[in-house]
Design an enzyme around this catalytic site. Structure first.
Site, PDB file in Angstrom:
ATOM      1  N   HIS A 149      26.611 -65.881  38.450  1.00  0.00           N
ATOM      2  CA  HIS A 149      26.922 -67.227  38.946  1.00  0.00           C
ATOM      3  C   HIS A 149      28.399 -67.341  39.309  1.00  0.00           C
ATOM      4  CE1 HIS A 149      27.373 -71.608  39.131  1.00  0.00           C
ATOM      5  NE2 HIS A 149      28.440 -71.414  38.368  1.00  0.00           N
ATOM      6  N   HIS A 154      31.224 -68.593  42.948  1.00  0.00           N
ATOM      7  CA  HIS A 154      32.556 -69.185  43.040  1.00  0.00           C
ATOM      8  C   HIS A 154      33.598 -68.339  43.776  1.00  0.00           C
ATOM      9  CE1 HIS A 154      32.177 -72.803  40.595  1.00  0.00           C
ATOM     10  NE2 HIS A 154      31.454 -72.120  39.712  1.00  0.00           N
ATOM     11  N   GLU A 195      30.588 -77.215  42.373  1.00  0.00           N
ATOM     12  CA  GLU A 195      29.326 -76.668  41.879  1.00  0.00           C
ATOM     13  C   GLU A 195      28.132 -76.986  42.781  1.00  0.00           C
ATOM     14  OE1 GLU A 195      28.573 -74.588  39.652  1.00  0.00           O
ATOM     15  OE2 GLU A 195      30.384 -74.451  38.435  1.00  0.00           O
ATOM     16  N   SER A 214      24.187 -69.780  44.033  1.00  0.00           N
ATOM     17  CA  SER A 214      23.706 -68.739  43.122  1.00  0.00           C
ATOM     18  C   SER A 214      22.302 -69.012  42.605  1.00  0.00           C
ATOM     19  CB  SER A 214      24.669 -68.604  41.931  1.00  0.00           C
ATOM     20  OG  SER A 214      24.770 -69.826  41.217  1.00  0.00           O
TER      21      SER A 214
END
Length: 294
Positions: A149, A154, A195, A214
């Site tokens: 993730h 990110h 996010e 993700s």
């Protein structure tokens, strides 16, 4: 994120149990005995098994195949900078490229970390990356952030100068929010941008948030499903809106373009916090009168 998604322990001691702002029946995990005073830890690369490398490779292959038509072109363009997909990357190798691009680096952490250490790292252009990977039975879904993730979701956009500057500004703002006791309000902005953010592109919307990028299911759901609400991002509305950490989002907020994020960061948040203290929160799927969906 590593971090504000479930945001943080209320005490600064290592091993403290994180407190979640979102609602979940599962406590976060992580071996905090490995953490230094700032909650960072060394990536123990030799400890990864071949099965764990294979898990990372399969996750990468599956997720990257879903990006066209769903993910922001900014993310697609940056993804190759992450490096080889066959094995879990070494943090120091990613950092060689990342620091040259935007002055950022990634640092290992054992899991979710407290708010102030998290903000402090971001303010220093250091992004915390969980160094463990999910178990085989969690291949389809994991609540807390793991290395896939954090790296896949990110890190690519940290190569984008606009996102890199926005996340640093968020960290600096977070330190001020911690002094004012309003971290939960600010956490919602992170949640609905970094996010689970959407961006206008190619006459529609595309995903740029790491939690979407993700996730095999939420990438399609967030962009193309008729079920969720998609609203233009407005600070007050976004920072009043609740969220859950263990289901698909019921509301998404859409930015116009990447510079839109920097415009948000230029806001004087102090009077906004005072205004928000007087207002009720908004449910995760609640629409206010007159709101128009995208």
């Amino acid at each position: 994120m590593n971090n504000i998604q479930s945001s943080a322990a209320t005490t600064g001691s290592t091993g403290a149990a994180p407190v979640v702002y979102g609602q979940s029946d599962r406590p976060p995990r992580g071996d905090y005995t490995r953490a230094h005073a700032d909650y960072t830890c060394t990536q123990d690369y030799a400890s990864y098994t071949e099965a764990e490398h294979d898990t990372y490779h399969r996750l990468y292959e599956r997720q990257s195949a879903l990006l066209p038509g769903r993910a922001s072109q900014h993310f697609i363009d940056a993804l190759p900078s992450l490096g080889a997909k066959e094995r879990i990357p070494r943090f120091e190798e990613v950092n060689e490229r990342l620091f040259k691009a935007t002055g950022w680096e990634i640092v290992g952490v054992p899991g979710l970390i407290p708010e102030v250490p998290f903000f402090s790292l971001l303010a220093q252009r250091k992004f915390p990356v969980t160094d463990w990977i999910r178990k085989p039975e969690e291949f389809e879904y994991i609540v807390e952030p793991d290395i896939f993730h954090d790296l896949f979701g990110h890190v690519p956009l940290l190569f984008n100068p606009v996102m890199a500057d926005f996340i640093q500004a968020y960290g600096q703002g977070g330190l001020k929010a911690a002094e004012l006791g309003v971290c939960e309000m600010l956490s919602r902005l992170y949640w609905y941008t970094v996010e689970f953010g959407l961006i206008r592109e190619n006459g529609g919307v595309r995903a740029y948030g790491a939690g979407i990028l993700s996730s095999v299911g939420e990438l399609e759901y967030s962009v193309n499903s008729p079920q969720p609400h998609r609203l233009p991002l407005q600070l007050e509305r976004t920072m009043r809106t609740l969220y859950k950490i263990d289901t698909y989002q019921q509301t998404y907020f859409v930015i116009d373009d990447m510079p839109h994020l920097l415009n948000l960061a230029d806001t004087d948040f102090a009077p906004l916090y005072e205004q928000l203290r007087q207002l009720p929160t908004i449910g995760a799927k609640e629409l206010l009168p007159g709101e128009q969906l995208i």
